[in-house]
Design a protein around this motif. Structure first.
Motif, PDB file in Angstrom:
ATOM      1  N   TYR A  44      -0.960 -12.994  65.442  1.00 13.87           N
ATOM      2  CA  TYR A  44       0.285 -12.330  65.045  1.00 13.87           C
ATOM      3  C   TYR A  44       1.208 -12.123  66.249  1.00 13.87           C
ATOM      4  O   TYR A  44       2.402 -12.425  66.195  1.00 13.87           O
ATOM      5  CB  TYR A  44      -0.046 -10.995  64.375  1.00 13.87           C
ATOM      6  N   GLU A  45       0.652 -11.627  67.344  1.00 18.93           N
ATOM      7  CA  GLU A  45       1.474 -11.339  68.520  1.00 18.93           C
ATOM      8  C   GLU A  45       1.985 -12.612  69.194  1.00 18.93           C
ATOM      9  O   GLU A  45       3.159 -12.700  69.544  1.00 18.93           O
ATOM     10  CB  GLU A  45       0.683 -10.499  69.528  1.00 18.93           C
ATOM     11  N   GLU A  46       1.113 -13.598  69.380  1.00 18.06           N
ATOM     12  CA  GLU A  46       1.521 -14.808  70.096  1.00 18.06           C
ATOM     13  C   GLU A  46       2.519 -15.638  69.292  1.00 18.06           C
ATOM     14  O   GLU A  46       3.478 -16.167  69.850  1.00 18.06           O
ATOM     15  CB  GLU A  46       0.306 -15.644  70.456  1.00 18.06           C
ATOM     16  N   VAL A  47       2.286 -15.766  68.004  1.00 23.58           N
ATOM     17  CA  VAL A  47       3.201 -16.551  67.179  1.00 23.58           C
ATOM     18  C   VAL A  47       4.507 -15.800  66.949  1.00 23.58           C
ATOM     19  O   VAL A  47       5.586 -16.380  67.010  1.00 23.58           O
ATOM     20  CB  VAL A  47       2.537 -16.933  65.832  1.00 23.58           C
ATOM     21  N   GLY A  48       4.427 -14.503  66.729  1.00 21.23           N
ATOM     22  CA  GLY A  48       5.601 -13.752  66.317  1.00 21.23           C
ATOM     23  C   GLY A  48       6.418 -13.100  67.404  1.00 21.23           C
ATOM     24  O   GLY A  48       7.542 -12.659  67.149  1.00 21.23           O
ATOM     25  N   GLU A  49       5.899 -13.037  68.616  1.00 24.37           N
ATOM     26  CA  GLU A  49       6.595 -12.292  69.670  1.00 24.37           C
ATOM     27  C   GLU A  49       8.044 -12.741  69.868  1.00 24.37           C
ATOM     28  O   GLU A  49       8.944 -11.908  69.923  1.00 24.37           O
ATOM     29  CB  GLU A  49       5.828 -12.418  70.987  1.00 24.37           C
ATOM     30  N   ALA A  50       8.274 -14.020  69.947  1.00 23.21           N
ATOM     31  CA  ALA A  50       9.634 -14.523  70.205  1.00 23.21           C
ATOM     32  C   ALA A  50      10.563 -14.351  69.004  1.00 23.21           C
ATOM     33  O   ALA A  50      11.776 -14.474  69.142  1.00 23.21           O
ATOM     34  CB  ALA A  50       9.579 -15.997  70.601  1.00 23.21           C
ATOM     35  N   TYR A  51       9.981 -14.054  67.838  1.00 25.20           N
ATOM     36  CA  TYR A  51      10.777 -13.992  66.607  1.00 25.20           C
ATOM     37  C   TYR A  51      10.835 -12.597  66.015  1.00 25.20           C
ATOM     38  O   TYR A  51      11.130 -12.428  64.840  1.00 25.20           O
ATOM     39  CB  TYR A  51      10.241 -15.034  65.608  1.00 25.20           C
ATOM     40  N   HIS A  52      10.491 -11.623  66.849  1.00 19.42           N
ATOM     41  CA  HIS A  52      10.699 -10.218  66.488  1.00 19.42           C
ATOM     42  C   HIS A  52       9.808  -9.750  65.350  1.00 19.42           C
ATOM     43  O   HIS A  52      10.217  -8.921  64.543  1.00 19.42           O
ATOM     44  CB  HIS A  52      12.181  -9.969  66.188  1.00 19.42           C
ATOM     45  N   TRP A  53       8.581 -10.267  65.287  1.00 21.75           N
ATOM     46  CA  TRP A  53       7.622  -9.764  64.313  1.00 21.75           C
ATOM     47  C   TRP A  53       7.099  -8.441  64.862  1.00 21.75           C
ATOM     48  O   TRP A  53       6.360  -8.424  65.840  1.00 21.75           O
ATOM     49  CB  TRP A  53       6.466 -10.726  64.132  1.00 21.75           C
ATOM     50  N   VAL A  54       7.461  -7.352  64.238  1.00 23.79           N
ATOM     51  CA  VAL A  54       7.059  -6.040  64.748  1.00 23.79           C
ATOM     52  C   VAL A  54       6.377  -5.157  63.700  1.00 23.79           C
ATOM     53  O   VAL A  54       5.765  -4.162  64.054  1.00 23.79           O
ATOM     54  CB  VAL A  54       8.277  -5.263  65.335  1.00 23.79           C
ATOM     55  N   ASP A  55       6.460  -5.521  62.433  1.00 21.25           N
ATOM     56  CA  ASP A  55       5.988  -4.616  61.391  1.00 21.25           C
ATOM     57  C   ASP A  55       4.490  -4.352  61.424  1.00 21.25           C
ATOM     58  O   ASP A  55       4.031  -3.319  60.931  1.00 21.25           O
ATOM     59  CB  ASP A  55       6.419  -5.105  59.997  1.00 21.25           C
ATOM     60  N   ARG A  56       3.688  -5.216  62.027  1.00 19.75           N
ATOM     61  CA  ARG A  56       2.235  -5.027  62.050  1.00 19.75           C
ATOM     62  C   ARG A  56       1.698  -4.715  63.452  1.00 19.75           C
ATOM     63  O   ARG A  56       0.488  -4.616  63.637  1.00 19.75           O
ATOM     64  CB  ARG A  56       1.543  -6.283  61.531  1.00 19.75           C
ATOM     65  N   LEU A  57       2.563  -4.572  64.419  1.00 18.40           N
ATOM     66  CA  LEU A  57       2.109  -4.350  65.790  1.00 18.40           C
ATOM     67  C   LEU A  57       1.282  -3.079  65.940  1.00 18.40           C
ATOM     68  O   LEU A  57       0.367  -3.025  66.758  1.00 18.40           O
ATOM     69  CB  LEU A  57       3.291  -4.318  66.758  1.00 18.40           C
ATOM     70  N   GLY A  58       1.575  -2.070  65.165  1.00 17.74           N
ATOM     71  CA  GLY A  58       0.868  -0.803  65.278  1.00 17.74           C
ATOM     72  C   GLY A  58      -0.399  -0.694  64.460  1.00 17.74           C
ATOM     73  O   GLY A  58      -1.051   0.352  64.460  1.00 17.74           O
ATOM     74  N   TRP A  59      -0.775  -1.754  63.750  1.00 21.57           N
ATOM     75  CA  TRP A  59      -1.960  -1.681  62.901  1.00 21.57           C
ATOM     76  C   TRP A  59      -3.219  -1.483  63.731  1.00 21.57           C
ATOM     77  O   TRP A  59      -3.415  -2.132  64.768  1.00 21.57           O
ATOM     78  CB  TRP A  59      -2.106  -2.951  62.071  1.00 21.57           C
ATOM     79  N   THR A  60      -4.089  -0.619  63.251  1.00 22.08           N
ATOM     80  CA  THR A  60      -5.390  -0.402  63.881  1.00 22.08           C
ATOM     81  C   THR A  60      -6.349  -1.516  63.452  1.00 22.08           C
ATOM     82  O   THR A  60      -6.083  -2.250  62.483  1.00 22.08           O
ATOM     83  CB  THR A  60      -5.981   0.948  63.448  1.00 22.08           C
ATOM     84  N   ASP A  61      -7.474  -1.598  64.125  1.00 25.69           N
ATOM     85  CA  ASP A  61      -8.502  -2.564  63.727  1.00 25.69           C
ATOM     86  C   ASP A  61      -8.937  -2.325  62.287  1.00 25.69           C
ATOM     87  O   ASP A  61      -9.173  -3.278  61.534  1.00 25.69           O
ATOM     88  CB  ASP A  61      -9.717  -2.478  64.646  1.00 25.69           C
ATOM     89  N   GLU A  62      -9.016  -1.071  61.891  1.00 23.60           N
ATOM     90  CA  GLU A  62      -9.428  -0.742  60.524  1.00 23.60           C
ATOM     91  C   GLU A  62      -8.391  -1.210  59.509  1.00 23.60           C
ATOM     92  O   GLU A  62      -8.741  -1.714  58.435  1.00 23.60           O
ATOM     93  CB  GLU A  62      -9.671   0.768  60.389  1.00 23.60           C
ATOM     94  N   GLU A  63      -7.129  -1.037  59.824  1.00 19.59           N
ATOM     95  CA  GLU A  63      -6.067  -1.505  58.915  1.00 19.59           C
ATOM     96  C   GLU A  63      -6.080  -3.027  58.799  1.00 19.59           C
ATOM     97  O   GLU A  63      -5.896  -3.578  57.703  1.00 19.59           O
ATOM     98  CB  GLU A  63      -4.703  -1.006  59.393  1.00 19.59           C
ATOM     99  N   ILE A  64      -6.276  -3.707  59.919  1.00 18.11           N
ATOM    100  CA  ILE A  64      -6.353  -5.176  59.894  1.00 18.11           C
ATOM    101  C   ILE A  64      -7.543  -5.619  59.057  1.00 18.11           C
ATOM    102  O   ILE A  64      -7.417  -6.506  58.201  1.00 18.11           O
ATOM    103  CB  ILE A  64      -6.436  -5.742  61.325  1.00 18.11           C
ATOM    104  N   ALA A  65      -8.695  -5.021  59.282  1.00 18.70           N
ATOM    105  CA  ALA A  65      -9.905  -5.389  58.537  1.00 18.70           C
ATOM    106  C   ALA A  65      -9.711  -5.167  57.037  1.00 18.70           C
ATOM    107  O   ALA A  65     -10.110  -6.011  56.224  1.00 18.70           O
ATOM    108  CB  ALA A  65     -11.108  -4.606  59.062  1.00 18.70           C
ATOM    109  N   ALA A  66      -9.101  -4.058  56.656  1.00 16.35           N
ATOM    110  CA  ALA A  66      -8.860  -3.781  55.240  1.00 16.35           C
ATOM    111  C   ALA A  66      -7.898  -4.802  54.642  1.00 16.35           C
ATOM    112  O   ALA A  66      -8.105  -5.285  53.519  1.00 16.35           O
ATOM    113  CB  ALA A  66      -8.311  -2.363  55.065  1.00 16.35           C
ATOM    114  N   TYR A  67      -6.860  -5.136  55.378  1.00 18.14           N
ATOM    115  CA  TYR A  67      -5.893  -6.139  54.913  1.00 18.14           C
ATOM    116  C   TYR A  67      -6.590  -7.478  54.678  1.00 18.14           C
ATOM    117  O   TYR A  67      -6.437  -8.098  53.630  1.00 18.14           O
ATOM    118  CB  TYR A  67      -4.770  -6.269  55.941  1.00 18.14           C
ATOM    119  N   LEU A  68      -7.370  -7.920  55.662  1.00 19.75           N
ATOM    120  CA  LEU A  68      -8.022  -9.226  55.568  1.00 19.75           C
ATOM    121  C   LEU A  68      -9.130  -9.245  54.520  1.00 19.75           C
ATOM    122  O   LEU A  68      -9.501 -10.325  54.033  1.00 19.75           O
ATOM    123  CB  LEU A  68      -8.564  -9.645  56.935  1.00 19.75           C
ATOM    124  N   ALA A  69      -9.662  -8.081  54.164  1.00 21.05           N
ATOM    125  CA  ALA A  69     -10.699  -8.006  53.136  1.00 21.05           C
ATOM    126  C   ALA A  69     -10.138  -8.109  51.724  1.00 21.05           C
ATOM    127  O   ALA A  69     -10.890  -8.332  50.766  1.00 21.05           O
ATOM    128  CB  ALA A  69     -11.482  -6.700  53.285  1.00 21.05           C
TER     129      ALA A  69
END
Length: 170
Positions: A44-69
């Motif tokens: 997310y960070e490497e692909v989106g950094e130049a294009y202003h992807w910011v909405d998920r930057l603050g997600w915790t590991d738990e939030e990411i895991a829940a999303y991917l589940a």
């Protein structure tokens, strides 16, 4: 505040897809079944950094895991000669459509035709999963070739909207 334009595009069937392929045996696109939050975050960070992807930057590991589940979400990674080059996420909606929610290449992999190949695979996987239509949105903040790639693959715009970009997004 800066203004940007978001364009929504769709493919209404597999026959509308105009494929682009890379003829290189080192190019692979694979589903990631159990993704470590740190790996997802790096994509997310490497692909989106130049294009202003910011909405998920603050997600915790738990939030990411829940999303991917979530069974509606699938994650796919593009590799070139064993190096991670890009990724896409698909999200199934209740109406039978599938959205390409995130899509892009890591810096250093532009200009090789990988974007067209990856988008072709993303649309094909969505239809393989039973999509009634595949849709995506892009923005004037995204890579300058993004909209051209979507159009070249057969995606048709169906809505545009202007929105304000906060200083946090720039």
């Amino acid at each position: 505040m800066k203004r940007a334009v978001r364009t929504y595009l769709e493919l209404d069937g597999r026959s509308s897809l105009v494929p682009r392929r890379i003829d290189h045996e080192g190019v692979r696109v694979d589903a990631v079944e159990r993704c470590a939050p740190a790996f997802w975050r790096s994509l997310y960070e490497e692909v989106g950094e130049a294009y202003h992807w910011v909405d998920r930057l603050g997600w915790t590991d738990e939030e990411i895991a829940a999303y991917l589940a979530d069974p509606a979400i699938s994650l796919w990674v593009l590799t070139l000669d064993g190096n991670v080059a890009g990724y896409f996420e698909l999200r199934r909606a209740d109406d039978g459509s599938i959205e390409i929610t995130y899509f892009g290449l890591r810096p250093g992999f532009y200009g090789q035709g990988l974007g067209g190949h990856l988008l072709t695979v993303a649309a094909e996987r969505a239809f393989d999963l039973g999509a009634s239509r595949v849709w995506v949105h892009t923005s004037t903040l995204d890579h300058p070739a993004a909209l051209l790639n979507y159009r070249a693959r057969g995606f048709v715009p169906y809505r545009t909207e202007e929105y304000e970009v906060s200083a946090r997004q720039l």
